[in-house]
Every structure is written in C-alpha cells, then in structure tokens.
Design a protein around this motif. Structure first.
Motif, PDB file in Angstrom:
ATOM      1  N   SER A  20      60.898  90.462  -9.173  1.00 24.92           N
ATOM      2  CA  SER A  20      60.993  89.950 -10.610  1.00 24.92           C
ATOM      3  C   SER A  20      60.230  88.597 -10.755  1.00 24.92           C
ATOM      4  O   SER A  20      59.981  88.538 -11.741  1.00 24.92           O
ATOM      5  CB  SER A  20      62.544  89.846 -10.724  1.00 24.92           C
ATOM      6  OG  SER A  20      62.855  88.822  -9.831  1.00 24.92           O
ATOM      7  N   MET A  21      59.869  88.108  -9.945  1.00 23.23           N
ATOM      8  CA  MET A  21      59.054  86.699  -9.998  1.00 23.23           C
ATOM      9  C   MET A  21      57.757  87.016 -10.594  1.00 23.23           C
ATOM     10  O   MET A  21      57.166  86.513 -11.330  1.00 23.23           O
ATOM     11  CB  MET A  21      58.813  86.047  -8.753  1.00 23.23           C
ATOM     12  CG  MET A  21      60.237  85.121  -8.449  1.00 23.23           C
ATOM     13  SD  MET A  21      59.841  84.116  -7.025  1.00 23.23           S
ATOM     14  CE  MET A  21      60.494  84.908  -5.661  1.00 23.23           C
ATOM     15  N   ILE A  22      57.233  88.221  -9.993  1.00 20.68           N
ATOM     16  CA  ILE A  22      55.721  88.271 -10.208  1.00 20.68           C
ATOM     17  C   ILE A  22      55.509  88.651 -11.848  1.00 20.68           C
ATOM     18  O   ILE A  22      54.382  88.350 -12.337  1.00 20.68           O
ATOM     19  CB  ILE A  22      55.293  89.721  -9.500  1.00 20.68           C
ATOM     20  CG1 ILE A  22      55.117  89.137  -7.939  1.00 20.68           C
ATOM     21  CG2 ILE A  22      53.825  90.173 -10.001  1.00 20.68           C
ATOM     22  CD1 ILE A  22      54.940  90.437  -7.073  1.00 20.68           C
ATOM     23  N   ALA A  26      56.921  82.078 -16.398  1.00 20.59           N
ATOM     24  CA  ALA A  26      57.074  80.790 -15.803  1.00 20.59           C
ATOM     25  C   ALA A  26      58.086  80.982 -14.654  1.00 20.59           C
ATOM     26  O   ALA A  26      59.160  81.845 -14.608  1.00 20.59           O
ATOM     27  CB  ALA A  26      57.472  79.988 -16.851  1.00 20.59           C
ATOM     28  N   LEU A  27      57.918  79.997 -13.646  1.00 19.97           N
ATOM     29  CA  LEU A  27      58.524  80.292 -12.548  1.00 19.97           C
ATOM     30  C   LEU A  27      59.574  78.756 -12.291  1.00 19.97           C
ATOM     31  O   LEU A  27      58.771  77.912 -12.180  1.00 19.97           O
ATOM     32  CB  LEU A  27      58.033  80.400 -11.000  1.00 19.97           C
ATOM     33  CG  LEU A  27      57.228  81.926 -11.217  1.00 19.97           C
ATOM     34  CD1 LEU A  27      56.162  81.981 -10.181  1.00 19.97           C
ATOM     35  CD2 LEU A  27      58.207  82.889 -11.231  1.00 19.97           C
ATOM     36  N   PRO A  28      60.621  79.017 -11.952  1.00 20.16           N
ATOM     37  CA  PRO A  28      61.102  77.746 -11.309  1.00 20.16           C
ATOM     38  C   PRO A  28      60.689  77.043 -10.260  1.00 20.16           C
ATOM     39  O   PRO A  28      60.012  77.959  -9.319  1.00 20.16           O
ATOM     40  CB  PRO A  28      62.536  78.074 -11.135  1.00 20.16           C
ATOM     41  CG  PRO A  28      63.063  79.307 -11.582  1.00 20.16           C
ATOM     42  CD  PRO A  28      61.686  79.898 -11.808  1.00 20.16           C
ATOM     43  N   SER A  33      57.841  77.700  -4.546  1.00 15.57           N
ATOM     44  CA  SER A  33      57.924  77.656  -3.322  1.00 15.57           C
ATOM     45  C   SER A  33      58.306  78.611  -2.179  1.00 15.57           C
ATOM     46  O   SER A  33      57.586  78.899  -1.303  1.00 15.57           O
ATOM     47  CB  SER A  33      59.178  76.515  -2.781  1.00 15.57           C
ATOM     48  OG  SER A  33      59.455  76.317  -1.485  1.00 15.57           O
ATOM     49  N   LEU A  34      58.929  79.519  -2.636  1.00 14.55           N
ATOM     50  CA  LEU A  34      59.131  80.809  -2.235  1.00 14.55           C
ATOM     51  C   LEU A  34      57.873  81.872  -1.891  1.00 14.55           C
ATOM     52  O   LEU A  34      57.577  82.127  -1.212  1.00 14.55           O
ATOM     53  CB  LEU A  34      60.309  81.777  -2.734  1.00 14.55           C
ATOM     54  CG  LEU A  34      60.676  82.804  -2.130  1.00 14.55           C
ATOM     55  CD1 LEU A  34      61.332  82.814  -1.000  1.00 14.55           C
ATOM     56  CD2 LEU A  34      61.595  83.801  -3.107  1.00 14.55           C
ATOM     57  N   ILE A  35      57.352  81.709  -3.203  1.00 12.39           N
ATOM     58  CA  ILE A  35      55.905  82.537  -3.238  1.00 12.39           C
ATOM     59  C   ILE A  35      54.785  81.833  -2.308  1.00 12.39           C
ATOM     60  O   ILE A  35      54.291  82.576  -1.710  1.00 12.39           O
ATOM     61  CB  ILE A  35      55.406  82.375  -4.898  1.00 12.39           C
ATOM     62  CG1 ILE A  35      56.337  83.495  -5.528  1.00 12.39           C
ATOM     63  CG2 ILE A  35      54.266  82.992  -4.809  1.00 12.39           C
ATOM     64  CD1 ILE A  35      55.936  83.334  -7.066  1.00 12.39           C
ATOM     65  N   LEU A  36      54.916  80.405  -2.264  1.00 11.23           N
ATOM     66  CA  LEU A  36      54.021  79.924  -1.354  1.00 11.23           C
ATOM     67  C   LEU A  36      54.166  80.048  -0.025  1.00 11.23           C
ATOM     68  O   LEU A  36      53.522  79.376   0.862  1.00 11.23           O
ATOM     69  CB  LEU A  36      53.410  78.545  -2.041  1.00 11.23           C
ATOM     70  CG  LEU A  36      52.950  78.643  -3.406  1.00 11.23           C
ATOM     71  CD1 LEU A  36      52.589  77.079  -3.815  1.00 11.23           C
ATOM     72  CD2 LEU A  36      51.624  79.279  -3.367  1.00 11.23           C
ATOM     73  N   ASP A  37      55.347  80.248   0.538  1.00  8.49           N
ATOM     74  CA  ASP A  37      56.002  79.959   1.492  1.00  8.49           C
ATOM     75  C   ASP A  37      55.770  78.428   2.032  1.00  8.49           C
ATOM     76  O   ASP A  37      55.345  78.371   3.299  1.00  8.49           O
ATOM     77  CB  ASP A  37      55.390  81.085   2.613  1.00  8.49           C
ATOM     78  CG  ASP A  37      56.072  81.345   3.808  1.00  8.49           C
ATOM     79  OD1 ASP A  37      57.229  80.878   3.906  1.00  8.49           O
ATOM     80  OD2 ASP A  37      55.319  81.369   4.781  1.00  8.49           O
ATOM     81  N   VAL A  64      56.929  76.435 -13.595  1.00  4.48           N
ATOM     82  CA  VAL A  64      55.295  76.244 -13.509  1.00  4.48           C
ATOM     83  C   VAL A  64      55.097  77.638 -14.163  1.00  4.48           C
ATOM     84  O   VAL A  64      55.681  78.596 -13.671  1.00  4.48           O
ATOM     85  CB  VAL A  64      54.716  76.285 -11.861  1.00  4.48           C
ATOM     86  CG1 VAL A  64      53.502  76.453 -11.920  1.00  4.48           C
ATOM     87  CG2 VAL A  64      54.946  75.003 -11.324  1.00  4.48           C
ATOM     88  N   ARG A  65      53.941  77.488 -14.983  1.00  3.17           N
ATOM     89  CA  ARG A  65      53.457  78.625 -15.550  1.00  3.17           C
ATOM     90  C   ARG A  65      52.632  79.418 -14.811  1.00  3.17           C
ATOM     91  O   ARG A  65      51.911  78.849 -13.924  1.00  3.17           O
ATOM     92  CB  ARG A  65      52.807  78.571 -16.865  1.00  3.17           C
ATOM     93  CG  ARG A  65      53.391  77.819 -18.191  1.00  3.17           C
ATOM     94  CD  ARG A  65      52.703  77.870 -19.351  1.00  3.17           C
ATOM     95  NE  ARG A  65      51.644  76.952 -19.204  1.00  3.17           N
ATOM     96  CZ  ARG A  65      50.554  76.912 -19.974  1.00  3.17           C
ATOM     97  NH1 ARG A  65      50.502  77.379 -21.095  1.00  3.17           N
ATOM     98  NH2 ARG A  65      49.348  76.223 -19.618  1.00  3.17           N
ATOM     99  N   GLN A  66      52.759  80.747 -14.429  1.00  2.04           N
ATOM    100  CA  GLN A  66      52.119  81.619 -13.595  1.00  2.04           C
ATOM    101  C   GLN A  66      50.564  81.285 -13.767  1.00  2.04           C
ATOM    102  O   GLN A  66      49.790  81.159 -12.730  1.00  2.04           O
ATOM    103  CB  GLN A  66      52.192  82.974 -13.811  1.00  2.04           C
ATOM    104  CG  GLN A  66      53.822  83.385 -13.480  1.00  2.04           C
ATOM    105  CD  GLN A  66      53.706  84.231 -12.179  1.00  2.04           C
ATOM    106  OE1 GLN A  66      52.758  84.196 -11.320  1.00  2.04           O
ATOM    107  NE2 GLN A  66      54.727  84.842 -11.928  1.00  2.04           N
ATOM    108  N   THR A  67      50.070  81.086 -15.025  1.00  5.48           N
ATOM    109  CA  THR A  67      48.635  80.742 -15.161  1.00  5.48           C
ATOM    110  C   THR A  67      48.358  79.451 -14.618  1.00  5.48           C
ATOM    111  O   THR A  67      47.183  79.429 -13.985  1.00  5.48           O
ATOM    112  CB  THR A  67      48.211  80.746 -16.668  1.00  5.48           C
ATOM    113  OG1 THR A  67      49.208  79.937 -17.571  1.00  5.48           O
ATOM    114  CG2 THR A  67      48.376  82.161 -17.181  1.00  5.48           C
TER     115      THR A  67
END
Length: 82
Positions: A20-22, A26-28, A33-37, A64-67
C-alpha cells in the motif's frame, strides 16, 4: 540504547505494509523509515542536519512526498558516484 520508535517490524508486517505504501503520493516518516530499512532516529538526525528528504506536516505527523524521497535518494546516489 535503542528507542521503541526504532524497532523495525517483522518480515510479515513489513511485507503487508509495503504494497500500500508504494502507491501513496506521500508517506508518513515512519513508513519512509520502513522503506529505507533504517531507524526513525536516523531520519530524525538527518532532518535536524538538513540532510534528509523534504518533509511536511499534517497535524502532528511528518510526511514525505514520494517524489521528494526519490529525488533525495537520487542526490545521495549521485554524491556517492562523484
């Protein structure tokens, strides 16, 4: 000393949340943090130094906006290659 905010979810929880994040525009910051590990405290430190991805607030939460995340990652990659 590890902070409770820095505890990474287990593999099943991570996999469940990543799909769902992909698609989100925008992501919290916690999801970034989870995506970047990387620990949330690392992102906090980078933000404090002005070196992290651009963030914005909605209420009390940072996003943070995905872009912006992709642009920040691109800048990091270019800096390492130079």
């Amino acid at each position: 000393m590890s902070n409770a905010r820095d505890q990474m979810p287990d593999a099943d929880e991570r996999e469940r949340r990543m799909g769902s994040m992909i698609q989100a525009p925008a992501l919290p910051l916690t999801d970034v943090s989870l995506i970047l590990d990387c620990p949330l405290s690392t992102l906090d430190m980078l933000r404090a130094k002005g070196q992290g991805p651009r963030t914005f607030k909605i209420g009390r939460r940072l996003y943070v906006r995905q872009t912006d995340l992709r642009a920040w990652l691109d800048r990091l990659a270019e800096g390492e290659a130079a």
